[in-house]
Design a protein around this motif. Structure first.
Motif, short mmCIF file in Angstrom:
data_model
loop_
_atom_site.label_atom_id
_atom_site.label_comp_id
_atom_site.label_asym_id
_atom_site.label_seq_id
_atom_site.Cartn_x
_atom_site.Cartn_y
_atom_site.Cartn_z
N GLY A 1 -71.14 -33.48 -36.07
CA GLY A 1 -70.44 -32.77 -37.14
C GLY A 1 -71.42 -32.19 -38.16
N ALA A 2 -72.43 -32.96 -38.51
CA ALA A 2 -73.43 -32.46 -39.48
C ALA A 2 -74.22 -31.30 -38.86
N PHE B 1 -75.31 -25.77 -61.86
CA PHE B 1 -75.03 -25.12 -60.57
C PHE B 1 -74.26 -23.81 -60.77
N GLU B 2 -74.42 -23.21 -61.96
CA GLU B 2 -73.76 -21.93 -62.23
C GLU B 2 -74.16 -20.92 -61.16
N GLY B 3 -73.19 -20.22 -60.60
CA GLY B 3 -73.49 -19.20 -59.60
C GLY B 3 -73.70 -19.75 -58.21
N ARG B 4 -73.69 -21.05 -58.06
CA ARG B 4 -73.90 -21.67 -56.74
C ARG B 4 -72.56 -22.00 -56.08
N THR B 5 -72.56 -21.93 -54.75
CA THR B 5 -71.39 -22.38 -53.98
C THR B 5 -71.81 -23.56 -53.13
N ALA B 6 -70.99 -24.61 -53.18
CA ALA B 6 -71.28 -25.81 -52.41
C ALA B 6 -70.13 -26.11 -51.44
N ILE B 7 -70.49 -26.55 -50.24
CA ILE B 7 -69.48 -27.09 -49.32
C ILE B 7 -69.74 -28.59 -49.25
N VAL B 8 -68.70 -29.38 -49.52
CA VAL B 8 -68.82 -30.83 -49.39
C VAL B 8 -67.83 -31.27 -48.31
N THR B 9 -68.36 -31.79 -47.20
CA THR B 9 -67.45 -32.22 -46.13
C THR B 9 -66.95 -33.64 -46.44
N GLY B 10 -65.74 -33.92 -45.98
CA GLY B 10 -65.16 -35.24 -46.24
C GLY B 10 -64.98 -35.50 -47.73
N ALA B 11 -64.62 -34.45 -48.48
CA ALA B 11 -64.56 -34.57 -49.95
C ALA B 11 -63.15 -34.90 -50.46
N GLY B 12 -62.25 -35.26 -49.54
CA GLY B 12 -60.88 -35.58 -49.96
C GLY B 12 -60.74 -36.96 -50.58
N GLY B 13 -61.81 -37.73 -50.65
CA GLY B 13 -61.74 -39.07 -51.24
C GLY B 13 -63.14 -39.65 -51.33
N GLY B 14 -63.23 -40.90 -51.74
CA GLY B 14 -64.48 -41.65 -51.73
C GLY B 14 -65.64 -40.94 -52.39
N LEU B 15 -66.80 -41.02 -51.75
CA LEU B 15 -68.03 -40.44 -52.32
C LEU B 15 -67.95 -38.92 -52.43
N GLY B 16 -67.43 -38.27 -51.39
CA GLY B 16 -67.41 -36.80 -51.36
C GLY B 16 -66.62 -36.22 -52.51
N ASN C 1 -73.30 -32.83 -46.08
CA ASN C 1 -72.68 -33.38 -44.87
C ASN C 1 -72.31 -34.82 -45.16
N ASN C 2 -71.05 -35.02 -45.51
CA ASN C 2 -70.61 -36.34 -45.99
C ASN C 2 -69.47 -36.92 -45.14
N ALA C 3 -68.79 -36.08 -44.36
CA ALA C 3 -67.62 -36.57 -43.59
C ALA C 3 -68.02 -37.71 -42.67
N GLY C 4 -67.17 -38.70 -42.57
CA GLY C 4 -67.52 -39.82 -41.69
C GLY C 4 -66.34 -40.71 -41.38
N ILE C 5 -66.50 -41.46 -40.31
CA ILE C 5 -65.48 -42.43 -39.88
C ILE C 5 -66.18 -43.72 -39.45
N MET D 1 -77.92 -34.61 -45.91
CA MET D 1 -77.37 -35.40 -44.82
C MET D 1 -77.03 -36.78 -45.38
N THR D 2 -75.94 -37.36 -44.89
CA THR D 2 -75.60 -38.71 -45.34
C THR D 2 -76.00 -39.71 -44.26
N THR D 3 -77.13 -40.36 -44.51
CA THR D 3 -77.54 -41.44 -43.62
C THR D 3 -76.97 -42.73 -44.20
N SER D 4 -77.50 -43.86 -43.87
CA SER D 4 -76.91 -45.12 -44.32
C SER D 4 -77.91 -46.26 -44.20
N PRO D 5 -77.78 -47.28 -45.07
CA PRO D 5 -78.58 -48.48 -44.86
C PRO D 5 -78.37 -49.05 -43.46
N SER D 6 -77.17 -48.85 -42.89
CA SER D 6 -76.92 -49.34 -41.51
C SER D 6 -77.83 -48.66 -40.51
#
Ligand code: NAI
Length: 300
Positions: free
Chosen positions: A127-128, A5-20, A99-103, A149-154
């Motif tokens: 949010g996404a 990912f050289e030269g790429r910029t990524a935004i990861v939402t909800g990246a303060g823990g867990g999967l993100g 788009n990973n942020a979630g509650i 997008m972060t979908t879910s088995p749910s």
């Protein structure tokens, strides 16, 4: 081909823990400059702190990577616009959005308040949409973008007690379906991840003995693939414990009924044949679906 990912910029939402957090660390390891977004609240969405994002940002910088901490609320258009603006002014471009942020606000449907419904739908689905709308013009302009997008088995299979969450997660699959079509000519690929991993969100739902198997590190390879130059478009990857699959909508070939049989009784009498998956297919768009359905085999 190695993926970097050289030269790429990524935004990861909800990246303060867990999967993100793990997605962000892995992207940075492979050369991406990463915006670590996290509102820093509790699992139910209450509270706010910039610490979670800052900690992950420090971790990346200590490993020699480049990161920027951000505590925007993904549901707040003005805060998200500022985040994208900051990313552009510090890093020049935005190539990847996860788009990973979630509650969670789990309750059986009859006990769920509309406030619990609205908050969960707002963070996951709206949010996404807010974050994707903010990067969309940038990606169109540069003719390159990767959105996950972060979908879910749910959302895809259903889960007791998660009507709000499951509806929001299935909505993300719907959002992907259309954005994949609209983004294709600008080389913007939109895909979904449906993860399962033990994090603070799921530690009470998943068996503690699965912590080692169901670790976020086992989901990250699929997400990085979906962020890469080699990413497909309009795909859902399901990932858990080192296994990876693709989920997709399969339509049955169906039956075309003569006029006099187009009755509820006519459907009931043939339902086993109508639902039979043998010879099933996927349609590439709503119009493609109608064209396919009108070619359903005749009920002779
Ligand atoms: P997590 O709770 O560790 O991570 C979610 C993060 O999103 C938190 O750090 C939280 O502060 C942040 N966040 C919440 N609301 C926010 C907002 N309005 N703006 C910005 N950030 C916000 O949970 P986990 O498990 O890492 O979840 C990540 C994503 O994966 C979520 O979308 C979740 O629904 C999804 N997911 C997780 C599964 C699992 O098995 N862990 C299963 C299926 C989906």
């Amino acid at each position: 081909m190695p993926i970097d990912f050289e030269g790429r910029t990524a935004i990861v939402t909800g990246a303060g823990g867990g999967l993100g957090r793990v997605y962000a660390l892995e992207l940075a390891k492979r050369g991406a400059r990463v915006v670590i977004n996290d509102l820093g609240g509790a699992v139910d969405g209450e509270g706010r702190s910039s610490t979670a994002a800052e900690k992950v940002c420090d971790e990346i910088e200590q490993n020699g990577g480049t990161a920027l901490a951000n505590s925007a609320d993904v549901t707040n258009e003005a805060e998200v616009a500022d985040m994208v603006q900051d990313a552009q002014s510090k890093f020049g471009r935005v190539d990847i959005l996860i788009n990973n942020a979630g509650i969670l606000r789990d309750k059986s449907f009859h006990k769920m308040t509309m406030a619990d419904w609205e908050k969960v739908v707002a963070v996951h689905l709206t949010g996404a949409a807010v974050c994707t709308r903010a990067v969309w013009p940038v990606m169109r302009e540069q003719a390159y973008g990767r959105v996950v997008m972060t979908t879910s088995p749910s959302g895809l299979c259903g889960n007791f007690g998660q009507a709000n969450y499951g509806a929001a997660k299935a909505g993300l699959w719907g959002l992907m379906n259309t954005l994949a079509l609209e983004g294709a000519k600008y080389n913007i690929h939109t895909n979904c991840i449906a993860p399962t991993a033990v994090t603070r969100m799921t530690e009470e739902l998943l068996d503690a003995s699965s912590t080692q198997t169901l670790k976020p590190e086992n989901v990250a390879p699929a997400v990085l693939f979906l962020c890469s130059d080699q990413a497909p478009n309009k795909i859902v990857i399901m990932a858990a414990g080192g296994s990876y699959s693709v989920a997709q909508l399969i339509e049955t070939p169906g039956l075309h009924l003569p006029q006099e049989e187009r009755t509820p009784e006519g459907i009931a009498a043939r339902f086993e044949r109508i639902r039979s998956l043998e010879g099933g297919y996927s349609s590439s768009s709503a119009f493609d679906h109608v064209a396919n359905l009108l070619k359903a085999p005749r009920d002779e």
